[in-house]
Design a protein around this motif. Structure first.
Motif, PDB file in Angstrom:
ATOM      1  N   THR A  20      -2.338  15.174   0.139  1.00 57.17           N
ATOM      2  CA  THR A  20      -3.002  13.924   0.512  1.00 57.17           C
ATOM      3  C   THR A  20      -3.793  13.367  -0.659  1.00 57.17           C
ATOM      4  OG1 THR A  20      -3.194  14.678   2.794  1.00 57.17           O
ATOM      5  CG2 THR A  20      -4.579  12.828   2.147  1.00 57.17           C
ATOM      6  N   SER A  24      -2.946  10.006  -2.625  1.00 56.06           N
ATOM      7  CA  SER A  24      -4.035   9.001  -2.603  1.00 56.06           C
ATOM      8  C   SER A  24      -4.409   8.616  -4.017  1.00 56.06           C
ATOM      9  CB  SER A  24      -5.261   9.564  -1.887  1.00 56.06           C
ATOM     10  OG  SER A  24      -4.968   9.883  -0.558  1.00 56.06           O
ATOM     11  N   PHE A  28      -4.071   4.812  -5.056  1.00 49.52           N
ATOM     12  CA  PHE A  28      -5.294   4.048  -5.368  1.00 49.52           C
ATOM     13  C   PHE A  28      -5.360   3.697  -6.861  1.00 49.52           C
ATOM     14  CE2 PHE A  28      -7.044   3.600  -1.396  1.00 49.52           C
ATOM     15  CZ  PHE A  28      -7.169   4.792  -0.708  1.00 49.52           C
ATOM     16  N   ARG A  35      -5.155  -4.606  -9.221  1.00 51.05           N
ATOM     17  CA  ARG A  35      -6.304  -5.465  -8.947  1.00 51.05           C
ATOM     18  C   ARG A  35      -7.545  -4.728  -9.438  1.00 51.05           C
ATOM     19  NH1 ARG A  35      -7.000 -10.369  -6.373  1.00 51.05           N
ATOM     20  NH2 ARG A  35      -9.035 -10.667  -5.410  1.00 51.05           N
ATOM     21  N   PHE A  38     -10.681  -2.933  -7.471  1.00 48.62           N
ATOM     22  CA  PHE A  38     -10.418  -2.802  -6.032  1.00 48.62           C
ATOM     23  C   PHE A  38     -10.996  -1.497  -5.491  1.00 48.62           C
ATOM     24  CE2 PHE A  38      -8.424  -3.607  -2.073  1.00 48.62           C
ATOM     25  CZ  PHE A  38      -7.792  -2.463  -1.634  1.00 48.62           C
ATOM     26  N   VAL A  39     -10.779  -0.421  -6.260  1.00 49.17           N
ATOM     27  CA  VAL A  39     -11.331   0.876  -5.842  1.00 49.17           C
ATOM     28  C   VAL A  39     -12.554   1.209  -6.685  1.00 49.17           C
ATOM     29  CG1 VAL A  39     -10.847   3.328  -5.523  1.00 49.17           C
ATOM     30  CG2 VAL A  39      -9.024   1.651  -5.210  1.00 49.17           C
ATOM     31  N   LEU A  43     -15.990   3.612  -5.954  1.00 47.31           N
ATOM     32  CA  LEU A  43     -16.013   4.989  -6.440  1.00 47.31           C
ATOM     33  C   LEU A  43     -14.882   5.184  -7.437  1.00 47.31           C
ATOM     34  CD1 LEU A  43     -13.546   6.794  -4.990  1.00 47.31           C
ATOM     35  CD2 LEU A  43     -15.025   6.616  -3.037  1.00 47.31           C
ATOM     36  N   PHE A  48     -10.239  11.565  -6.480  1.00 47.81           N
ATOM     37  CA  PHE A  48      -9.073  12.083  -5.755  1.00 47.81           C
ATOM     38  C   PHE A  48      -8.343  13.124  -6.596  1.00 47.81           C
ATOM     39  CE2 PHE A  48      -9.116   9.460  -2.055  1.00 47.81           C
ATOM     40  CZ  PHE A  48      -9.736   8.287  -2.450  1.00 47.81           C
TER      41      PHE A  48
END
Lengths: 121, 489
Positions: A20, A24, A28, A35, A38-39, A43, A48
């Protein structure tokens, strides 16, 4: 190496967290590249990756037995090799000719890591 | 069995967590509610609001005597960069601050990047708040009177005093200028004057054609396009004439000036009144002369006299007439160091990029002599090239250093709401139309304006800054319209 019948709860949990967090991280990271902010406004995407590394270590220690499928390992190594190479290219924008060496090192790192794991196991 | 259920449930949570996080990110990005609130207090970090800068005028976060976290502002101006993640329509800023003695605090957004012009809104005006004059406040409109003459704003507007007796603060009110014994002329008067960049001119027209011809050069000292646009507005702020010229084709900073060109703006059949002429140009455009038949015309509150390198062997020097009382002078070149005379007083401009201020107490008009040109002049009044062309179309603007007695002002009309009190804090709001704000590298630039903060040896403690950004909320009908327009055209 990665796909075999899981037995213990620890293996299953660790495996779930590992895959996961890995997926992720990739998703991300791509979204943040498409963009900017965006994340990363909220954070660091690399959290991750950190979780993936820690859970990967846990997963590796929790796995009781495995059946190696070398072709799958090669696929993963190729994928991460390209990914790390791209990251090195982006990060090394100001390094001039050293950028090329950094990218080469990045391309080789997953393979080196894989060979080390094979030797240890 | 229970163990397996718990395991599946936990795995579900683990797999679901990134989806929930992704959904939250999408909600933050798209702002479907149409309202996005950002907030920052000193000492905390925010992805949307930076700390106030520069460090020489805004301290790092510190704890004040009341135990509150503040950034202390000790100079003017102070900037705030804001990073929106998408487009918005309106911005409302709420500023929490503490102020003991800085007379005027204003907050504004950058609207013209080239000219660094800000749309300033008042946060606090102690001159108005602490005035002992008779006071009438109706909504956000305030009237102060030295002697009680009017009992309501309606009375004031119905029968206003002479414009020279009125000072305004962030208020557009004006009365029609009506000169005595004015006769129009069609004879072109040419004024040799070197000035550069954006300017605002006001002129009076009665039974005549409005015509202004500007001779100019593109000096190409800075990168970028140097097109010229001149707009004429009437008293209702409606555009009545326009003229444009494109760049000379040189967009690099070559320092090779273009040849002298002329741009003319004219309009006929205009009704009698005062017209505003906006010269929308960058600093690379140097005007060299003005030709007009208009007999009354003035520069509004600022005049940037240009150097004459590449135009004349020796600078011509300039003599001007002004009703201003507060002045600032700054040159950008070592060659601009000189002694300026204003109202019989000598002002030494001793170094480039150092602002020199001067106040005069002489009532009425004063002569301003600039022997070498190449100086940017800011004033609280109008500036004309001769006493004959001088006129005062507007009430005096109230500024931090206004001496109301010297100015002969008996009335102050302001669009101003005093800040509200919350404990030790003053809290003031300012709203902006986001479409009017310029962006620098994707960021809005805001500024705190604190005139005379240095002279007063004052400071302002800024605490929380809260911004509400608003845009059109998501609706399914607008989504279908979008689909129809772009996906199924």
């Amino acid at each position: 190496m990665f796909f075999h019948k899981q037995h213990t709860i620890s293996e299953q949990l660790a495996g779930t967290i590992f895959f996961t967090s890995l997926v992720s991280y990739i998703v991300f990271w791509i979204l943040d590249a498409l963009r900017p902010g965006f994340v990363s406004r909220y954070l660091s995407v690399h959290l991750f990756l950190l979780v993936g590394i820690l859970s990967g270590a846990w997963f590796g220690s929790a796995v009781s037995s495995w059946k190696e499928r070398s072709w799958l390992s090669y696929v993963f190594c190729c994928f991460f090799s390209i990914l790390v190479g791209i990251l090195c290219w982006i990060v090394g924008v100001d390094l001039g000719i050293l950028r090329v060496w950094l990218v080469l090192f990045g391309l080789l790192t997953p393979w080196i890591f894989y060979l080390l794991i094979r030797r240890v196991s | 069995m229970k163990t397996q259920l718990f395991l599946r449930f936990t795995q579900g949570l683990i797999i679901g967590a990134p989806f929930i996080f992704g959904g939250w990110l999408l909600w933050q990005e798209l702002v479907p509610s149409g309202v996005f609130v950002v907030e920052k207090t000193p000492g905390t970090s925010s992805p949307f609001l930076d700390d106030l800068i520069p460090g020489s005028r805004a301290s790092s976060s510190k704890t004040d005597a009341q135990g509150d976290l503040v950034q202390v502002l000790t100079g003017d101006p102070v900037y705030l960069f804001v990073h929106p993640h998408r487009s918005f329509e309106t911005i409302t800023a709420e500023i929490w601050f503490k102020n003991a003695n800085v007379p005027i605090i204003e907050f504004g957004g950058l609207v013209f990047a080239d000219h660094q012009a800000f749309d300033l809104h008042p946060l606090q005006n102690l001159l108005l708040d602490q005035s002992s004059w008779s006071r009438i406040q109706e909504g956000d409109r305030l009237l102060l009177q030295r002697e009680l003459t009017y009992h309501s704003l309606e009375d004031f507007f119905a029968s206003p005093p002479p414009v020279e007796q009125v000072a305004t603060y962030h208020d557009d009110w004006s009365i029609s200028y009506e000169p005595v014994f004015y006769t129009s002329s069609s004879v072109m008067q040419i004024t040799d004057l070197s000035f550069r960049g954006h300017h605002t001119i006001k002129t009076y027209v009665k039974d005549e054609t409005l015509s202004f011809s500007f001779a100019y050069m593109d000096m190409n000292r800075e990168e970028g396009d140097d097109s010229v646009q001149i707009l004429v507005f009437n008293e209702e702020d409606q555009a009545v004439a326009e003229a444009r010229m494109t760049d000379d084709g040189v967009t690099k900073a070559t320092a090779l000036p273009s040849f002298l060109q002329t741009i003319t703006v004219s309009a006929s059949d205009l009704s009698e009144g005062v017209y505003k002429i906006e010269l929308n140009v960058g600093r690379d455009i140097f005007f060299r002369s003005i030709a007009t038949p208009q007999q009354k015309w003035v520069f509004v509150r600022s005049l940037f006299l240009a150097d004459e390198v590449g135009y004349r062997d020796t600078p011509m020097g300039t003599q001007l007439v002004t009703n201003g009382k507060q002045f600032s002078f700054e040159t950008r070149h070592a060659e601009g160091v000189q002694e300026v005379e204003i109202g019989g007083q000598s002002v030494s401009v001793t170094a480039p990029f150092e602002t020199v201020t001067q106040t005069i107490i002489q009532p009425g008009l004063a002569i301003l002599s600039v022997p070498l040109g190449d100086i940017e002049i800011q004033s609280d009044g109008m500036i004309a090239t001769s006493a004959g062309t001088f006129f005062q179309p507007d009430p005096v603007s109230l500024v931090a250093s206004s001496d109301l007695d010297t100015l002969g002002v008996d009335y102050i009309l302001a669009t101003y709401m005093p800040p509200r009190r919350e404990g030790e804090w003053w809290v003031a709001e300012a709203s902006f139309d986001a479409s009017m704000l310029a962006q620098e590298q994707g960021a809005w630039k805001f500024a705190f304006s604190l005139p005379r903060i240095l002279e007063q040896e004052g400071s302002v403690d800024v605490g929380k800054i809260r911004m509400i950004w608003m845009r059109e909320a998501f609706t399914w009908s607008s989504f279908w319209q979008f689909l129809r327009a772009y996906v199924f055209p």
